[in-house]
Design a protein around this motif. Structure first.
Motif, PDB file in Angstrom:
ATOM      1  N   THR A  40      -7.647   4.997  -4.382  1.00  0.00           N
ATOM      2  CA  THR A  40      -8.476   5.392  -3.322  1.00  0.00           C
ATOM      3  C   THR A  40      -8.801   3.555  -2.712  1.00  0.00           C
ATOM      4  O   THR A  40      -9.645   3.900  -1.489  1.00  0.00           O
ATOM      5  CB  THR A  40     -10.219   5.542  -3.240  1.00  0.00           C
ATOM      6  N   SER A  78     -11.005  12.330  -3.759  1.00  0.00           N
ATOM      7  CA  SER A  78     -10.461  10.412  -3.435  1.00  0.00           C
ATOM      8  C   SER A  78      -9.143  10.455  -3.783  1.00  0.00           C
ATOM      9  O   SER A  78      -8.398   9.758  -3.160  1.00  0.00           O
ATOM     10  CB  SER A  78     -11.877   9.980  -3.294  1.00  0.00           C
ATOM     11  N   VAL A  79      -8.966  11.373  -5.139  1.00  0.00           N
ATOM     12  CA  VAL A  79      -7.948  10.900  -6.198  1.00  0.00           C
ATOM     13  C   VAL A  79      -7.227  11.566  -5.047  1.00  0.00           C
ATOM     14  O   VAL A  79      -5.917  10.271  -5.387  1.00  0.00           O
ATOM     15  CB  VAL A  79      -8.327  11.169  -7.569  1.00  0.00           C
ATOM     16  N   THR A  82      -7.707  11.636  -0.256  1.00  0.00           N
ATOM     17  CA  THR A  82      -7.375   9.801  -0.278  1.00  0.00           C
ATOM     18  C   THR A  82      -6.375   9.150  -0.461  1.00  0.00           C
ATOM     19  O   THR A  82      -5.488   8.411  -0.152  1.00  0.00           O
ATOM     20  CB  THR A  82      -9.092   9.100  -0.386  1.00  0.00           C
ATOM     21  N   GLY A  83      -6.273   8.858  -2.036  1.00  0.00           N
ATOM     22  CA  GLY A  83      -5.499   7.780  -2.769  1.00  0.00           C
ATOM     23  C   GLY A  83      -3.762   8.277  -2.312  1.00  0.00           C
ATOM     24  O   GLY A  83      -3.439   7.639  -2.108  1.00  0.00           O
TER      25      GLY A  83
END
Ligand code: NAI
Length: 282
Positions: A40, A78-79, A82-83
């Protein structure tokens, strides 16, 4: 020598890749994971791509706690989104190919027959929704990508259903297991081989593919097979999903059609029970 980046390097699937990576000796595998390498964190991702000439990125990093995701939506996003996007953008900038691992939980399970790659997605929970958004983020950021959707992963490594059943089966005389969720168990060692084949043979038919073992099972069938093969003396009772409520809803039927990957890679896929025997008698 080509460098292959494997994220989530301490997880179950990445460990299966590590177990067999010597078969691709012309490649150098770089395994990274938390806490040093957080996908992230865009800066950390970019720094690694700048310092190493990466030819492939296999993204095994994910937020995989299906039930906990319902109360940790932001972290899961987020993981898993976005990651994945950070890695895909770095791959695009550095001309690397990305292999993103995804899940049968992108489907709602209401179709009633096996899912093809282009069938309508409709995830039932936060985990499935973030994995689906992760797929979109990867495909939008870079052309040279593979999305491999898999299901019910287990292996000798990490945490999985087979290990849980072995532990509970040794502790208890009777175990209730859900019999109305149908899918296909997948030996992560088999999936790892397919991932290596894509890398080694420089397959360039990019896009989304389904890979699980062959056949169909309920969690109850799966548990019965584990106890039979591992010779564990425990009675398994079939129960309905509503008798075992969980925070996340799961698809009732998420069997995937694997014709596309079988044709593209010219492979035969082992039946789930054969692979389970291989894993348990290894
Ligand atoms: N386990 C299963 O039954 C299934 C898994 N999948 C998918 O297969 C892939 C591999 O799964 P497993 O190996 O079983 O998962 P795992 O939970 O064993 O491994 C995931 C790894 O990701 C790492 N990770 C988590 N957040 C991170 C972050 N922010 N930055 C870097 N690394 C991070 C963890 O430390 C862990 O080592 C995942 O994409 C998962 O969604 C798909 C279907 C079923």
């Amino acid at each position: 020598m080509k460098n292959v980046l494997v994220t989530g390097g301490n997880g179950q699937l990445a460990t299966c890749i590590k177990d067999i990576d010597s078969r691709a000796s012309e490649y150098h595998f770089i395994y990274v994971d938390l806490p040093d390498f957080d996908i992230t964190d865009k800066e950390i991702v970019n720094r690694l791509f700048e310092a190493n000439d990466i030819s492939h990125c296999i993204n095994c990093a994910a937020y995989t706690a299906v039930d906990k995701a319902e109360s940790e939506k932001e972290l899961a996003y987020s993981v898993n989104v976005t990651g994945a996007k950070n890695l895909a953008e770095a791959c695009d900038e550095h001309h690397a190919i990305m292999i993103q691992i995804s899940t049968d939980f992108v489907f709602d399970g209401n179709q009633g027959f096996s899912y093809k790659e282009n069938d309508k997605t409709n995830p039932l929970g936060v985990y499935g929704a973030t994995k689906w958004q992760g797929e979109l983020a990867v495909s939008q950021a870079l052309e040279r990508h593979f999305v491999l959707r898999t299901s019910w992963l287990y292996s000798e490594f990490g945490h999985n259903f087979v290990k849980t059943m072995q532990r509970l089966g040794a502790e208890r005389e009777i175990l209730n297991v859900v019999s109305d969720q149908i899918g296909t168990p997948t030996y992560a060692g088999d999936l790892a081989k397919v991932i290596l084949k894509i890398v080694q043979e420089d397959i360039n038919e990019y896009g989304t593919y389904h890979y699980s073992n062959e056949g169909v099972a309920s969690w109850y069938d799966f548990a019965m097979a584990i106890f039979e093969i591992a010779e564990i003396n425990c009675n398994v009772l079939p129960i309905k999903t509503e008798a075992y409520p969980t925070p996340a809803k799961r698809p009732s039927f998420s069997v995937m059609d694997k014709s596309k990957i079988k044709n593209a890679l010219q492979i035969e896929i082992p039946y789930w029970r054969e692979s389970l025997v291989r894993c348990l008698t290894n």
